[in-house]
Write a protein that holds these residues in place. Structure first.
Motif, short mmCIF file in Angstrom:
data_model
loop_
_atom_site.label_atom_id
_atom_site.label_comp_id
_atom_site.label_asym_id
_atom_site.label_seq_id
_atom_site.Cartn_x
_atom_site.Cartn_y
_atom_site.Cartn_z
N VAL A 181 7.99 -6.74 -6.05
CA VAL A 181 8.59 -6.00 -5.99
C VAL A 181 10.01 -5.86 -6.55
CG1 VAL A 181 7.30 -4.91 -3.35
CG2 VAL A 181 9.28 -5.83 -3.26
N GLN A 182 10.28 -4.48 -6.74
CA GLN A 182 11.78 -4.73 -7.88
C GLN A 182 12.43 -4.13 -6.56
OE1 GLN A 182 10.50 -4.25 -12.43
NE2 GLN A 182 9.14 -3.41 -11.51
N ASN A 226 12.26 -8.58 1.26
CA ASN A 226 12.48 -10.20 0.56
C ASN A 226 11.90 -11.17 -0.48
OD1 ASN A 226 15.79 -9.00 0.63
ND2 ASN A 226 15.99 -10.21 2.20
N VAL A 227 10.90 -10.77 0.91
CA VAL A 227 9.70 -11.62 0.04
C VAL A 227 9.09 -11.28 -0.65
CG1 VAL A 227 7.29 -12.67 1.83
CG2 VAL A 227 9.55 -12.72 2.30
N LEU A 228 8.22 -10.48 -0.62
CA LEU A 228 7.86 -9.57 -1.84
C LEU A 228 8.48 -9.51 -2.95
CD1 LEU A 228 7.01 -6.55 0.22
CD2 LEU A 228 5.51 -8.33 -0.77
N LYS A 229 9.87 -9.39 -2.69
CA LYS A 229 11.12 -9.95 -4.26
C LYS A 229 11.03 -11.02 -4.94
CE LYS A 229 15.19 -7.91 -3.77
NZ LYS A 229 16.28 -8.35 -3.31
N GLN A 230 11.24 -12.10 -3.53
CA GLN A 230 10.64 -13.20 -3.92
C GLN A 230 9.66 -13.35 -4.75
OE1 GLN A 230 11.46 -15.72 -0.95
NE2 GLN A 230 13.54 -14.87 -1.16
N ALA A 231 8.71 -13.21 -4.64
CA ALA A 231 6.80 -12.99 -5.32
C ALA A 231 6.94 -12.99 -6.12
CB ALA A 231 6.03 -12.88 -4.07
N ASN A 232 7.88 -11.30 -6.61
CA ASN A 232 8.30 -10.64 -7.76
C ASN A 232 7.05 -9.45 -7.42
OD1 ASN A 232 10.05 -11.53 -9.80
ND2 ASN A 232 8.92 -13.10 -10.74
N ASP A 278 0.88 -1.06 0.50
CA ASP A 278 -0.33 -0.02 0.06
C ASP A 278 1.04 1.41 0.02
OD1 ASP A 278 -2.91 -1.17 -0.24
OD2 ASP A 278 -2.63 -2.03 2.18
N LEU A 279 1.86 1.51 0.98
CA LEU A 279 2.63 2.65 0.52
C LEU A 279 2.77 2.50 -0.77
CD1 LEU A 279 4.38 4.54 2.54
CD2 LEU A 279 6.02 3.21 2.96
N LEU A 280 4.16 1.63 -1.07
CA LEU A 280 4.37 2.12 -2.66
C LEU A 280 3.81 1.64 -3.58
CD1 LEU A 280 7.06 -1.37 -2.18
CD2 LEU A 280 7.23 1.06 -2.12
N LYS A 281 2.31 1.88 -3.40
CA LYS A 281 1.71 2.13 -4.26
C LYS A 281 2.01 4.06 -4.35
CE LYS A 281 -2.36 1.64 -2.61
NZ LYS A 281 -4.00 1.24 -2.84
N VAL A 339 16.04 1.40 -4.13
CA VAL A 339 14.90 1.58 -4.68
C VAL A 339 14.08 0.36 -4.28
CG1 VAL A 339 13.97 3.33 -5.39
CG2 VAL A 339 15.86 3.45 -4.67
N TYR A 340 13.20 0.25 -3.93
CA TYR A 340 11.71 -0.74 -4.31
C TYR A 340 10.43 0.20 -4.43
CZ TYR A 340 14.42 -3.52 -1.24
OH TYR A 340 15.12 -4.04 -0.50
N SER A 341 10.33 -0.45 -5.62
CA SER A 341 8.81 -0.46 -6.76
C SER A 341 8.22 -1.40 -6.56
CB SER A 341 8.76 0.45 -7.75
OG SER A 341 9.99 -0.30 -8.06
#
Length: 90
Positions: A54-55, A46-52, A18-21, A64-66
């Motif tokens: 976030v980048q 890292n969990v969000l990155k593994q699930a693709n 939600d924050l990255l939105k 920087v995360y998006s």
């Protein structure tokens, strides 16, 4: 796709999404919004990155995360095919 559902099952990870939105954020900016340790935030990222979901991209000394909205589109497409299955039988 199981990685996506695992990642989405946690309320902290959903809050990070939600924050990255609102826009790209550094790990530090994300951590400032939560009352948990920075290593815990790192784990969630890292969990969000593994699930693709976030980048990350290195910009100088910062990472920087998006959001990666492509995965969200794939999940929604899959869910829609379920609702169209054989006339909606239960």
């Amino acid at each position: 796709m199981s990685d996506v559902f695992k990642a989405l099952s946690d309320p902290t990870r959903r809050a990070i999404l939600d924050l990255l939105k609102e826009g790209d954020r550094t790990a530090g900016e994300i951590a400032e919004r939560f009352s948990i340790s920075k290593p815990s935030i790192s784990h969630h990222l890292n969990v969000l990155k593994q699930a693709n979901l976030v980048q990350d991209e290195r910009r100088g000394q910062h990472i920087v995360y998006s959001l990666n909205t492509t995965v969200f589109h794939e999940v929604l497409k899959w869910m829609l095919t379920l609702s169209e299955a054989k006339g909606g039988e239960r």
